[in-house]
Design a protein around this motif. Structure first.
Motif, PDB file in Angstrom:
ATOM      1  N   PRO A 112       0.830  -1.216   0.000  1.00  0.00           N
ATOM      2  CA  PRO A 112       0.000   0.000   0.000  1.00  0.00           C
ATOM      3  C   PRO A 112       0.866   1.268   0.000  1.00  0.00           C
ATOM      4  O   PRO A 112       1.807   1.386   0.770  1.00  0.00           O
ATOM      5  CB  PRO A 112      -0.801  -0.104   1.304  1.00  0.00           C
ATOM      6  N   GLY A 113       0.548   2.177  -0.918  1.00  0.00           N
ATOM      7  CA  GLY A 113       1.291   3.430  -1.024  1.00  0.00           C
ATOM      8  C   GLY A 113       2.559   3.332  -1.838  1.00  0.00           C
ATOM      9  O   GLY A 113       3.248   4.332  -2.034  1.00  0.00           O
ATOM     10  N   ALA A 114       2.881   2.135  -2.334  1.00  0.00           N
ATOM     11  CA  ALA A 114       4.139   1.944  -3.055  1.00  0.00           C
ATOM     12  C   ALA A 114       4.178   2.723  -4.362  1.00  0.00           C
ATOM     13  O   ALA A 114       5.224   3.270  -4.727  1.00  0.00           O
ATOM     14  CB  ALA A 114       4.380   0.466  -3.322  1.00  0.00           C
ATOM     15  N   ALA A 115       3.061   2.787  -5.068  1.00  0.00           N
ATOM     16  CA  ALA A 115       3.051   3.484  -6.359  1.00  0.00           C
ATOM     17  C   ALA A 115       3.430   4.951  -6.169  1.00  0.00           C
ATOM     18  O   ALA A 115       4.284   5.484  -6.891  1.00  0.00           O
ATOM     19  CB  ALA A 115       1.681   3.357  -7.010  1.00  0.00           C
ATOM     20  N   TRP A 116       2.807   5.613  -5.186  1.00  0.00           N
ATOM     21  CA  TRP A 116       3.111   7.015  -4.944  1.00  0.00           C
ATOM     22  C   TRP A 116       4.570   7.177  -4.511  1.00  0.00           C
ATOM     23  O   TRP A 116       5.278   8.048  -4.998  1.00  0.00           O
ATOM     24  CB  TRP A 116       2.187   7.581  -3.863  1.00  0.00           C
ATOM     25  N   ARG A 117       5.016   6.327  -3.584  1.00  0.00           N
ATOM     26  CA  ARG A 117       6.374   6.448  -3.051  1.00  0.00           C
ATOM     27  C   ARG A 117       7.416   6.183  -4.140  1.00  0.00           C
ATOM     28  O   ARG A 117       8.409   6.898  -4.254  1.00  0.00           O
ATOM     29  CB  ARG A 117       6.566   5.465  -1.899  1.00  0.00           C
ATOM     30  N   ASN A 118       7.184   5.161  -4.964  1.00  0.00           N
ATOM     31  CA  ASN A 118       8.121   4.851  -6.038  1.00  0.00           C
ATOM     32  C   ASN A 118       8.157   5.973  -7.072  1.00  0.00           C
ATOM     33  O   ASN A 118       9.222   6.290  -7.604  1.00  0.00           O
ATOM     34  CB  ASN A 118       7.774   3.513  -6.684  1.00  0.00           C
ATOM     35  N   ASP A 119       6.998   6.588  -7.364  1.00  0.00           N
ATOM     36  CA  ASP A 119       6.972   7.741  -8.264  1.00  0.00           C
ATOM     37  C   ASP A 119       7.775   8.903  -7.681  1.00  0.00           C
ATOM     38  O   ASP A 119       8.483   9.603  -8.394  1.00  0.00           O
ATOM     39  CB  ASP A 119       5.539   8.195  -8.533  1.00  0.00           C
ATOM     40  N   ALA A 120       7.657   9.109  -6.356  1.00  0.00           N
ATOM     41  CA  ALA A 120       8.426  10.168  -5.696  1.00  0.00           C
ATOM     42  C   ALA A 120       9.920   9.893  -5.792  1.00  0.00           C
ATOM     43  O   ALA A 120      10.711  10.803  -6.057  1.00  0.00           O
ATOM     44  CB  ALA A 120       7.998  10.308  -4.237  1.00  0.00           C
ATOM     45  N   LEU A 121      10.309   8.634  -5.596  1.00  0.00           N
ATOM     46  CA  LEU A 121      11.727   8.270  -5.726  1.00  0.00           C
ATOM     47  C   LEU A 121      12.231   8.528  -7.145  1.00  0.00           C
ATOM     48  O   LEU A 121      13.340   9.041  -7.334  1.00  0.00           O
ATOM     49  CB  LEU A 121      11.933   6.797  -5.355  1.00  0.00           C
ATOM     50  N   ASP A 122      11.401   8.186  -8.138  1.00  0.00           N
ATOM     51  CA  ASP A 122      11.791   8.424  -9.531  1.00  0.00           C
ATOM     52  C   ASP A 122      11.927   9.918  -9.812  1.00  0.00           C
ATOM     53  O   ASP A 122      12.868  10.351 -10.473  1.00  0.00           O
ATOM     54  CB  ASP A 122      10.763   7.811 -10.486  1.00  0.00           C
ATOM     55  N   ALA A 123      10.982  10.724  -9.308  1.00  0.00           N
ATOM     56  CA  ALA A 123      11.032  12.170  -9.527  1.00  0.00           C
ATOM     57  C   ALA A 123      12.264  12.779  -8.865  1.00  0.00           C
ATOM     58  O   ALA A 123      12.924  13.650  -9.439  1.00  0.00           O
ATOM     59  CB  ALA A 123       9.758  12.824  -8.994  1.00  0.00           C
ATOM     60  N   ILE A 124      12.580  12.327  -7.658  1.00  0.00           N
ATOM     61  CA  ILE A 124      13.760  12.840  -6.957  1.00  0.00           C
ATOM     62  C   ILE A 124      15.025  12.419  -7.692  1.00  0.00           C
ATOM     63  O   ILE A 124      15.968  13.202  -7.839  1.00  0.00           O
ATOM     64  CB  ILE A 124      13.779  12.362  -5.488  1.00  0.00           C
ATOM     65  N   GLY A 125      15.043  11.181  -8.192  1.00  0.00           N
ATOM     66  CA  GLY A 125      16.206  10.687  -8.922  1.00  0.00           C
ATOM     67  C   GLY A 125      16.430  11.401 -10.243  1.00  0.00           C
ATOM     68  O   GLY A 125      17.564  11.629 -10.656  1.00  0.00           O
ATOM     69  N   SER A 126      15.320  11.775 -10.925  1.00  0.00           N
ATOM     70  CA  SER A 126      15.471  12.423 -12.231  1.00  0.00           C
ATOM     71  C   SER A 126      15.790  13.912 -12.109  1.00  0.00           C
ATOM     72  O   SER A 126      16.377  14.487 -13.021  1.00  0.00           O
ATOM     73  CB  SER A 126      14.214  12.226 -13.074  1.00  0.00           C
ATOM     74  N   SER A 127      15.398  14.549 -11.015  1.00  0.00           N
ATOM     75  CA  SER A 127      15.763  15.956 -10.835  1.00  0.00           C
ATOM     76  C   SER A 127      16.513  16.094  -9.508  1.00  0.00           C
ATOM     77  O   SER A 127      17.681  15.784  -9.439  1.00  0.00           O
ATOM     78  CB  SER A 127      14.524  16.855 -10.881  1.00  0.00           C
ATOM     79  N   ASN A 128      15.826  16.528  -8.464  1.00  0.00           N
ATOM     80  CA  ASN A 128      16.423  16.574  -7.130  1.00  0.00           C
ATOM     81  C   ASN A 128      15.300  16.689  -6.097  1.00  0.00           C
ATOM     82  O   ASN A 128      14.140  16.881  -6.444  1.00  0.00           O
ATOM     83  CB  ASN A 128      17.450  17.705  -6.988  1.00  0.00           C
ATOM     84  N   ARG A 129      15.641  16.593  -4.849  1.00  0.00           N
ATOM     85  CA  ARG A 129      14.644  16.618  -3.766  1.00  0.00           C
ATOM     86  C   ARG A 129      13.933  17.974  -3.697  1.00  0.00           C
ATOM     87  O   ARG A 129      12.742  18.038  -3.444  1.00  0.00           O
ATOM     88  CB  ARG A 129      15.332  16.301  -2.433  1.00  0.00           C
ATOM     89  N   ARG A 130      14.662  19.041  -3.946  1.00  0.00           N
ATOM     90  CA  ARG A 130      14.057  20.378  -3.894  1.00  0.00           C
ATOM     91  C   ARG A 130      12.954  20.519  -4.931  1.00  0.00           C
ATOM     92  O   ARG A 130      11.863  21.015  -4.643  1.00  0.00           O
ATOM     93  CB  ARG A 130      15.134  21.436  -4.101  1.00  0.00           C
ATOM     94  N   GLU A 131      13.223  20.097  -6.152  1.00  0.00           N
ATOM     95  CA  GLU A 131      12.215  20.167  -7.224  1.00  0.00           C
ATOM     96  C   GLU A 131      11.010  19.300  -6.890  1.00  0.00           C
ATOM     97  O   GLU A 131       9.868  19.682  -7.142  1.00  0.00           O
ATOM     98  CB  GLU A 131      12.810  19.744  -8.565  1.00  0.00           C
ATOM     99  N   TRP A 132      11.252  18.121  -6.322  1.00  0.00           N
ATOM    100  CA  TRP A 132      10.138  17.253  -5.930  1.00  0.00           C
ATOM    101  C   TRP A 132       9.268  17.929  -4.866  1.00  0.00           C
ATOM    102  O   TRP A 132       8.046  17.859  -4.933  1.00  0.00           O
ATOM    103  CB  TRP A 132      10.652  15.912  -5.403  1.00  0.00           C
ATOM    104  N   LYS A 133       9.900  18.574  -3.890  1.00  0.00           N
ATOM    105  CA  LYS A 133       9.141  19.249  -2.833  1.00  0.00           C
ATOM    106  C   LYS A 133       8.243  20.330  -3.418  1.00  0.00           C
ATOM    107  O   LYS A 133       7.094  20.486  -2.997  1.00  0.00           O
ATOM    108  CB  LYS A 133      10.092  19.854  -1.792  1.00  0.00           C
ATOM    109  N   ILE A 134       8.731  21.062  -4.389  1.00  0.00           N
ATOM    110  CA  ILE A 134       7.933  22.120  -5.012  1.00  0.00           C
ATOM    111  C   ILE A 134       6.771  21.522  -5.797  1.00  0.00           C
ATOM    112  O   ILE A 134       5.620  21.936  -5.651  1.00  0.00           O
ATOM    113  CB  ILE A 134       8.822  23.014  -5.908  1.00  0.00           C
ATOM    114  N   SER A 135       7.060  20.500  -6.608  1.00  0.00           N
ATOM    115  CA  SER A 135       6.013  19.930  -7.466  1.00  0.00           C
ATOM    116  C   SER A 135       4.976  19.141  -6.674  1.00  0.00           C
ATOM    117  O   SER A 135       3.819  19.071  -7.064  1.00  0.00           O
ATOM    118  CB  SER A 135       6.634  19.044  -8.547  1.00  0.00           C
ATOM    119  N   SER A 136       5.357  18.562  -5.543  1.00  0.00           N
ATOM    120  CA  SER A 136       4.418  17.739  -4.769  1.00  0.00           C
ATOM    121  C   SER A 136       3.635  18.532  -3.728  1.00  0.00           C
ATOM    122  O   SER A 136       2.714  18.009  -3.116  1.00  0.00           O
ATOM    123  CB  SER A 136       5.174  16.615  -4.051  1.00  0.00           C
TER     124      SER A 136
END
Length: 193
Positions: A112-136
């Motif tokens: 449960p929740g893996a899809a969202w978490r894995n998408d977040a990991l992919d987004a952080i990996g493709s850009s950075n944590r700061r960009e993910w925080k802004i977009s999420s």
């Protein structure tokens, strides 16, 4: 938004601690709060012993919110990045806004929740944590930090009661006071660029 903070129960004053160090009697309680980021109201409050982790308390906090009440987004810090928290949030049909911990690995898709978490990991990996925080929208969690500041500054950094049940009552009263203050005159925050 969920977060926790510590309130002193009893112990020495700050001068004595600096001068002689801590004694065995330095004790504090952890206050866990869930707030509605749109209204600033505390939806759930719980006081625990200092050794209880944030992730352990999230199910109890969400249980305080009536089952029929829709929860849009549950946001918190990395302490809530556990399988148990993700399962409880998914059971309430809410969206997550919890950053994966540093060095996190993807979870199996059936978790449960893996899809969202894995998408977040992919987004952080493709850009950075700061960009993910802004977009999420993760930065909305700052409302919970502000709530903790108000809890300590407006109602005090320590608990006056000595028994656990009286301390829990004191925490509930403080939450009620903060809710009343937010209802009467909640400040309007505006971003200045």
């Amino acid at each position: 938004m969920v977060d926790s903070t510590g309130l002193k129960v009893f112990g020495e004053g700050e001068w004595k601690v600096r001068k002689h160090g801590y004694s065995k009697r330095h004790t504090w309680r952890k206050v866990h709060l869930a707030m509605d980021a749109n209204t600033g109201q505390i939806c759930a409050a719980l006081m625990t012993h200092q050794d209880v982790g944030d992730a352990e308390v999230l199910p109890d906090l969400l249980d305080q919110i009536p089952a029929g009440t829709p929860i849009g987004v549950v946001g918190g810090d990395g302490a809530y990045d556990t399988r148990q928290c993700h399962a409880v949030i998914a059971a309430r049909e809410a969206t997550l806004s919890i950053p994966p911990r540093d060095g996190a690995a993807p979870w199996p898709q059936r978790t449960p929740g893996a899809a969202w978490r894995n998408d977040a990991l992919d987004a952080i990996g493709s850009s950075n944590r700061r960009e993910w925080k802004i977009s999420s929208g993760y930065h909305r969690r700052s409302h919970a930090e502000t709530l903790m500041y108000r809890l300590k500054m407006l109602t005090g950094r320590s608990l006056a009661a000595r028994t656990i049940s009286a301390q829990a009552t004191e925490v509930a009263i403080r939450a009620g006071v903060l809710n009343r203050m937010a209802a009467l005159a909640r400040p309007q925050s505006v971003r200045i660029t």
